[in-house]
Design a protein around this motif. Structure first.
Motif, mmCIF file in Angstrom:
data_model
loop_
_atom_site.group_PDB
_atom_site.id
_atom_site.type_symbol
_atom_site.label_atom_id
_atom_site.label_comp_id
_atom_site.label_asym_id
_atom_site.label_seq_id
_atom_site.Cartn_x
_atom_site.Cartn_y
_atom_site.Cartn_z
ATOM 1 N N VAL A 5 0.841 -1.200 0.000
ATOM 2 C CA VAL A 5 0.000 0.000 0.000
ATOM 3 C C VAL A 5 0.871 1.243 0.000
ATOM 4 O O VAL A 5 0.632 2.190 -0.765
ATOM 5 C CB VAL A 5 -0.948 0.001 1.215
ATOM 6 N N LEU A 6 1.899 1.257 0.843
ATOM 7 C CA LEU A 6 2.790 2.411 0.890
ATOM 8 C C LEU A 6 3.529 2.592 -0.433
ATOM 9 O O LEU A 6 3.695 3.721 -0.915
ATOM 10 C CB LEU A 6 3.798 2.256 2.033
ATOM 11 N N GLU A 7 3.932 1.480 -1.026
ATOM 12 C CA GLU A 7 4.633 1.561 -2.304
ATOM 13 C C GLU A 7 3.731 2.126 -3.392
ATOM 14 O O GLU A 7 4.146 2.963 -4.196
ATOM 15 C CB GLU A 7 5.144 0.175 -2.704
ATOM 16 N N ASN A 38 -2.638 9.789 -4.928
ATOM 17 C CA ASN A 38 -2.454 8.344 -5.141
ATOM 18 C C ASN A 38 -3.362 7.559 -4.205
ATOM 19 O O ASN A 38 -3.465 7.892 -3.017
ATOM 20 C CB ASN A 38 -0.999 7.945 -4.894
ATOM 21 N N SER A 39 -4.003 6.532 -4.743
ATOM 22 C CA SER A 39 -4.909 5.735 -3.916
ATOM 23 C C SER A 39 -4.945 4.288 -4.392
ATOM 24 O O SER A 39 -4.651 3.983 -5.551
ATOM 25 C CB SER A 39 -6.323 6.325 -3.946
ATOM 26 N N VAL A 83 -5.205 -5.988 -2.388
ATOM 27 C CA VAL A 83 -4.892 -4.593 -2.663
ATOM 28 C C VAL A 83 -5.040 -4.420 -4.164
ATOM 29 O O VAL A 83 -4.362 -5.105 -4.944
ATOM 30 C CB VAL A 83 -3.469 -4.218 -2.212
ATOM 31 N N LEU A 84 -5.928 -3.523 -4.578
ATOM 32 C CA LEU A 84 -6.300 -3.389 -5.975
ATOM 33 C C LEU A 84 -6.099 -1.970 -6.480
ATOM 34 O O LEU A 84 -6.138 -0.995 -5.712
ATOM 35 C CB LEU A 84 -7.783 -3.762 -6.166
ATOM 36 N N GLU A 85 -5.905 -1.859 -7.779
ATOM 37 C CA GLU A 85 -5.875 -0.567 -8.437
ATOM 38 C C GLU A 85 -7.187 0.177 -8.180
ATOM 39 O O GLU A 85 -8.261 -0.418 -8.184
ATOM 40 C CB GLU A 85 -5.692 -0.796 -9.940
ATOM 41 N N ASP A 86 -7.100 1.470 -7.973
ATOM 42 C CA ASP A 86 -8.295 2.311 -7.844
ATOM 43 C C ASP A 86 -8.694 2.763 -9.246
ATOM 44 O O ASP A 86 -7.998 3.566 -9.869
ATOM 45 C CB ASP A 86 -7.990 3.516 -6.953
ATOM 46 N N VAL A 87 -9.810 2.234 -9.752
ATOM 47 C CA VAL A 87 -10.187 2.477 -11.150
ATOM 48 C C VAL A 87 -11.207 3.598 -11.325
ATOM 49 O O VAL A 87 -11.654 3.865 -12.441
ATOM 50 C CB VAL A 87 -10.726 1.185 -11.797
ATOM 51 N N GLY A 88 -11.583 4.258 -10.232
ATOM 52 C CA GLY A 88 -12.524 5.362 -10.377
ATOM 53 C C GLY A 88 -13.355 5.567 -9.140
ATOM 54 O O GLY A 88 -13.455 4.688 -8.283
#
Length: 286
Positions: A5-7, A38-39, A83-88
């Protein structure tokens, strides 16, 4: 969990992260963790939500499906944490526009268009890779587990068998509803994949249409957009929709009686409505 998450967020420490609870059910909770611009999305799931990573391994990654990128995964006790990409930040549920439903129909066509021959069969299944995981005999299996169906499901079983002869097997998202369709203003993405499986029906498009009609949108343009995007036969699509509806109701009822009554107490009030809609679909197939 903090390191990935920090990365991803470039935050110097966990204490610098801002947390926003997006969704909380009995079997899952979803957070947005952010630092500046960044999220990431962090999802914790139990019960049927615990193995979403398996859907990523079987379908999302090898088929390059329109889903958030998986950044990290691990298990803690009986829970799966992703932990997933934030897509919107906007879902179709929040902004249920006609254009959004048309875009979602194209998204459904894109998911269905991916060849599945190389997908890995689940370890608990004897089926070969790419084989349907909702064969006709599953109708009776689920009906027996539900135990509350007082009408004949024969027309659904027969129609499903016909689809296995006439339609290709492809990925079914399994919960293709407005709350799981997200946009960043440029593209649409489907989230929440733990229920994904392979089948020849169109329950995803059925559930999308069900919500669209409930919001007073016209059904026909959405179907037409799917047919055009998929290059599909309209008559076959209508059959796939009806069968998909029947399969959706069976899966939904099974979830309610086996898990929902424990994790989402208010789901007890869903049963009669789901049974009535299932009976309507079966009647249309008769």
């Amino acid at each position: 969990m903090s390191d990935p998450v920090l990365e991803a967020t470039k935050a110097p420490a966990v204490a610098e992260l801002r947390g926003e609870l997006l969704r909380q059910w009995g079997s899952s909770e979803v957070w947005r963790l952010s630092f500046g611009l960044n999220s990431v999305i962090v999802k914790r799931g139990t019960d049927g939500q615990a193995d979403e990573a398996a859907a990523y391994e079987r379908f999302v990654v090898p088929l390059e499906l329109p889903a958030p990128a998986l950044i990290h995964r691990y298990r803690s006790g009986g829970a799966g944490i992703l932990v997933l990409e934030d897509v919107g930040r906007v879902t179709l549920e929040q902004e249920p526009t006609a254009d959004g439903f048309l875009a979602a129909a194209e998204l459904a066509a894109r998911i269905r268009s991916q060849a599945t021959a190389g997908t890995r069969a689940p370890t608990s299944s004897p089926s070969s890779p790419g084989a349907s995981e909702f064969p006709p005999e599953r109708v009776k299996e689920l009906a027996d587990r539900i135990g509350r169906i007082g009408f004949d499901l024969g027309p659904l079983t027969e129609a499903l068998a016909g689809l296995h002869r006439d339609a290709p097997t492809a990925v079914v998202h399994g919960d293709f509803v407005p709350k799981n369709l997200v946009t960043d203003g440029r593209r649409w993405t489907a989230i929440d994949w733990p229920g994904a499986y392979l089948a020849p029906h169109l329950s995803d498009l059925y559930t999308l249409l069900r919500d669209a009609v409930a919001l007073s949108h016209d059904r026909e343009p959405i179907v037409a957009r799917y047919v055009e995007a998929a290059g599909a036969d309209p008559a076959l699509v209508e059959r796939q929709l009806l069968v998909g509806g029947g399969c959706f109701y069976l899966v939904a009822l099974t979830f309610v009686v086996e898990e929902g009554l424990r994790t989402i107490p208010e789901s007890a009030g869903w049963i009669d409505g789901l049974l009535s809609e299932l009976e309507d679909v079966v009647g249309a197939l008769a």
